[in-house]
Write a protein that holds these residues in place. Structure first.
Motif, PDB file in Angstrom:
ATOM      1  N   ASP A 194       0.782  -1.159   0.025  1.00 47.15           N
ATOM      2  CA  ASP A 194       0.103  -0.008   0.019  1.00 47.15           C
ATOM      3  C   ASP A 194       0.943   1.364  -0.084  1.00 47.15           C
ATOM      4  N   GLU A 195       1.962   1.134   0.905  1.00 47.20           N
ATOM      5  CA  GLU A 195       2.799   2.459   0.863  1.00 47.20           C
ATOM      6  C   GLU A 195       3.597   2.594  -0.592  1.00 47.20           C
ATOM      7  N   ALA A 196       3.803   1.506  -1.216  1.00 50.90           N
ATOM      8  CA  ALA A 196       4.726   1.595  -2.411  1.00 50.90           C
ATOM      9  C   ALA A 196       3.503   2.400  -3.366  1.00 50.90           C
ATOM     10  N   ARG A 197       2.093   2.090  -3.297  1.00 49.13           N
ATOM     11  CA  ARG A 197       1.407   2.492  -4.232  1.00 49.13           C
ATOM     12  C   ARG A 197       1.301   4.277  -4.159  1.00 49.13           C
ATOM     13  N   SER A 198       1.192   4.432  -2.649  1.00 48.38           N
ATOM     14  CA  SER A 198       1.050   5.960  -2.615  1.00 48.38           C
ATOM     15  C   SER A 198       2.440   6.709  -3.128  1.00 48.38           C
ATOM     16  N   ARG A 199       3.490   6.046  -2.713  1.00 48.82           N
ATOM     17  CA  ARG A 199       4.615   6.940  -2.894  1.00 48.82           C
ATOM     18  C   ARG A 199       4.796   6.889  -4.688  1.00 48.82           C
ATOM     19  N   ALA A 200       4.530   5.759  -5.233  1.00 46.44           N
ATOM     20  CA  ALA A 200       4.452   5.879  -6.764  1.00 46.44           C
ATOM     21  C   ALA A 200       3.748   6.888  -7.339  1.00 46.44           C
ATOM     22  N   GLN A 201       2.597   7.048  -6.618  1.00 42.45           N
ATOM     23  CA  GLN A 201       1.796   8.162  -6.925  1.00 42.45           C
ATOM     24  C   GLN A 201       2.368   9.721  -6.792  1.00 42.45           C
ATOM     25  N   ALA A 202       3.157   9.743  -5.738  1.00 43.49           N
ATOM     26  CA  ALA A 202       3.912  11.016  -5.597  1.00 43.49           C
ATOM     27  C   ALA A 202       4.902  11.084  -6.735  1.00 43.49           C
ATOM     28  N   VAL A 203       5.659  10.102  -7.063  1.00 39.08           N
ATOM     29  CA  VAL A 203       6.646   9.923  -8.112  1.00 39.08           C
ATOM     30  C   VAL A 203       5.897  10.641  -9.555  1.00 39.08           C
ATOM     31  N   ALA A 204       4.791   9.848  -9.579  1.00 38.90           N
ATOM     32  CA  ALA A 204       4.000  10.542 -10.921  1.00 38.90           C
ATOM     33  C   ALA A 204       3.556  12.089 -10.900  1.00 38.90           C
ATOM     34  N   THR A 205       3.190  12.490  -9.676  1.00 38.24           N
ATOM     35  CA  THR A 205       2.918  13.863  -9.757  1.00 38.24           C
ATOM     36  C   THR A 205       4.199  14.652  -9.852  1.00 38.24           C
ATOM     37  N   ALA A 206       5.170  14.329  -9.297  1.00 41.01           N
ATOM     38  CA  ALA A 206       6.401  15.062  -9.323  1.00 41.01           C
ATOM     39  C   ALA A 206       6.898  15.166 -10.706  1.00 41.01           C
ATOM     40  N   ALA A 207       6.784  14.089 -11.459  1.00 40.90           N
ATOM     41  CA  ALA A 207       7.196  14.074 -12.761  1.00 40.90           C
ATOM     42  C   ALA A 207       6.250  14.874 -13.700  1.00 40.90           C
ATOM     43  N   GLU A 208       4.948  14.968 -13.273  1.00 44.81           N
ATOM     44  CA  GLU A 208       3.989  15.693 -14.027  1.00 44.81           C
ATOM     45  C   GLU A 208       4.437  17.104 -13.959  1.00 44.81           C
ATOM     46  N   LYS A 209       4.686  17.523 -12.963  1.00 45.98           N
ATOM     47  CA  LYS A 209       4.916  19.058 -12.665  1.00 45.98           C
ATOM     48  C   LYS A 209       6.264  19.466 -12.951  1.00 45.98           C
ATOM     49  N   LYS A 210       7.221  18.263 -13.521  1.00 43.60           N
ATOM     50  CA  LYS A 210       8.624  18.649 -13.970  1.00 43.60           C
ATOM     51  C   LYS A 210       9.315  19.044 -12.797  1.00 43.60           C
ATOM     52  N   ASP A 211       9.134  18.701 -11.317  1.00 48.24           N
ATOM     53  CA  ASP A 211       9.866  19.210 -10.180  1.00 48.24           C
ATOM     54  C   ASP A 211      11.026  18.437  -9.985  1.00 48.24           C
ATOM     55  N   ASP A 212      12.097  18.495 -10.255  1.00 44.63           N
ATOM     56  CA  ASP A 212      13.369  17.852 -10.010  1.00 44.63           C
ATOM     57  C   ASP A 212      13.653  17.454  -8.837  1.00 44.63           C
ATOM     58  N   LYS A 213      13.483  18.194  -7.793  1.00 44.03           N
ATOM     59  CA  LYS A 213      13.663  18.021  -6.293  1.00 44.03           C
ATOM     60  C   LYS A 213      12.635  17.114  -5.741  1.00 44.03           C
ATOM     61  N   ALA A 214      11.405  17.112  -6.221  1.00 44.69           N
ATOM     62  CA  ALA A 214      10.311  16.258  -5.782  1.00 44.69           C
ATOM     63  C   ALA A 214      10.626  14.922  -6.441  1.00 44.69           C
ATOM     64  N   LEU A 215      11.019  14.960  -7.602  1.00 45.45           N
ATOM     65  CA  LEU A 215      10.928  13.648  -8.114  1.00 45.45           C
ATOM     66  C   LEU A 215      12.157  12.845  -7.631  1.00 45.45           C
ATOM     67  N   ALA A 216      13.105  13.604  -7.139  1.00 44.57           N
ATOM     68  CA  ALA A 216      14.156  12.875  -6.694  1.00 44.57           C
ATOM     69  C   ALA A 216      13.633  12.305  -5.276  1.00 44.57           C
ATOM     70  N   ASP A 217      13.136  13.347  -4.439  1.00 49.30           N
ATOM     71  CA  ASP A 217      12.780  12.981  -2.957  1.00 49.30           C
ATOM     72  C   ASP A 217      11.856  11.904  -2.996  1.00 49.30           C
ATOM     73  N   SER A 218      10.787  12.033  -3.798  1.00 55.67           N
ATOM     74  CA  SER A 218       9.599  10.883  -3.972  1.00 55.67           C
ATOM     75  C   SER A 218      10.111   9.567  -4.614  1.00 55.67           C
ATOM     76  N   TYR A 219      11.006   9.609  -5.391  1.00 55.79           N
ATOM     77  CA  TYR A 219      11.578   8.387  -5.952  1.00 55.79           C
ATOM     78  C   TYR A 219      12.480   7.656  -4.732  1.00 55.79           C
ATOM     79  N   GLY A 220      13.078   8.587  -4.018  1.00 53.42           N
ATOM     80  CA  GLY A 220      14.135   8.007  -3.100  1.00 53.42           C
ATOM     81  C   GLY A 220      13.135   7.340  -1.792  1.00 53.42           C
ATOM     82  N   ARG A 221      12.056   7.946  -1.434  1.00 55.97           N
ATOM     83  CA  ARG A 221      11.172   7.408  -0.728  1.00 55.97           C
ATOM     84  C   ARG A 221      10.396   6.033  -1.097  1.00 55.97           C
ATOM     85  N   LEU A 222      10.174   6.067  -2.455  1.00 53.24           N
ATOM     86  CA  LEU A 222       9.525   4.836  -3.210  1.00 53.24           C
ATOM     87  C   LEU A 222      10.735   3.582  -2.875  1.00 53.24           C
TER      88      LEU A 222
END
Length: 168
Positions: free
Chosen positions: A125-153
Motif C-alpha cells: 500500500d505504501e509503494a502505491r502511494s509513493r509511486a503516485q507521488a513520483v508520478a505527480t512530481a514528474a508531471e510537474k517537472k519538479d526535479d527536487k520532488a521527483l528525486a525525493d519521492s523516488y528515493g522514498r519509493l
C-alpha cells in the motif's frame, strides 16, 4: 544560472548511472566453470533469492506477477535518473495501478496471501502511494520532488523485499 547550477548534480548523476548501466549491458557476463552463457545471464538477472518459508508453487505465482513489476521499476529508475518526465510519470502510474495482492481472508489459510507476512501488504500500500507521488512530481517537472519521492519509493521497495525474504 542558479537554476542550471541546481540541476547539475541530477544531470551528472544521471549521466554516470546511464553510462554504468549501458556499459554493463554491453558486456555479457562470462560463463564460469562450464556454465552456458544463457545460464550465466539467468543467474545474474534472477532477482531475489527464494525465501525458505514459501513453497515453490507460491514462489512461481509471485515470480510471474513480479516480473512485470520489476520491469516497471527499471523503467522508472532510468526515466527518473535521466529526467525523462513523461516516461517517469507513465512508469510510476503503472506501478501505482498494478493489481495488488489482497490481504488474507478468514478461512484462506492455504492461500498464497496467507503465506506472506502482514508487513508485505502494508508496504504494498505504501509503494502505491509513493509511486503516485513520483508520478505527480514528474508531471510537474519538479526535479527536487521527483528525486525525493523516488528515493522514498525505493526505500519502500527495499523494505518490502527484506520483509518478503525474512518474513518480517
Amino acid at each position: 544560472m542558479k537554476r542550471l547550477r541546481s540541476r547539475r548534480p541530477f544531470v551528472l548523476a544521471g549521466l554516470l548511472c546511464a553510462g554504468f548501466f549501458f556499459h554493463a549491458a554491453a558486456e555479457p557476463p562470462k560463463p564460469k566453470n562450464g556454465q552456458t552463457a544463457k545460464k550465466a545471464a539467468d543467474t545474474q538477472t534472477a532477482g531475489l533469492p527464494p525465501p525458505d518459508y514459501l513453497p515453490e508453487t507460491a514462489r512461481a505465482l509471485l515470480r510471474k506477477k513480479m516480473e512485470r513489476h520489476g520491469q516497471d521499476a527499471r523503467d522508472l529508475m532510468f526515466a527518473v535518473t535521466l529526467l525523462q518526465y513523461d516516461a517517469a510519470k507513465a512508469a510510476a502510474q503503472r506501478i501505482s495501478t498494478e493489481p495488488r495482492l489482497v490481504r488474507p481472508i478468514a478461512g484462506g489459510e492455504d492461500d498464497l496471501n496467507a503465506l506472506l507476512p502482514e508487513r508485505f501488504f502494508v508496504l504494498q500500500d505504501e509503494a502505491r502511494s509513493r509511486a503516485q507521488a513520483v508520478a505527480t512530481a514528474a508531471e510537474k517537472k519538479d526535479d527536487k520532488a521527483l528525486a525525493d519521492s523516488y528515493g522514498r519509493l525505493v526505500e519502500t521497495c527495499v523494505s518490502c523485499h527484506a520483509s518478503y525474504l525474512n518474513r518480517q
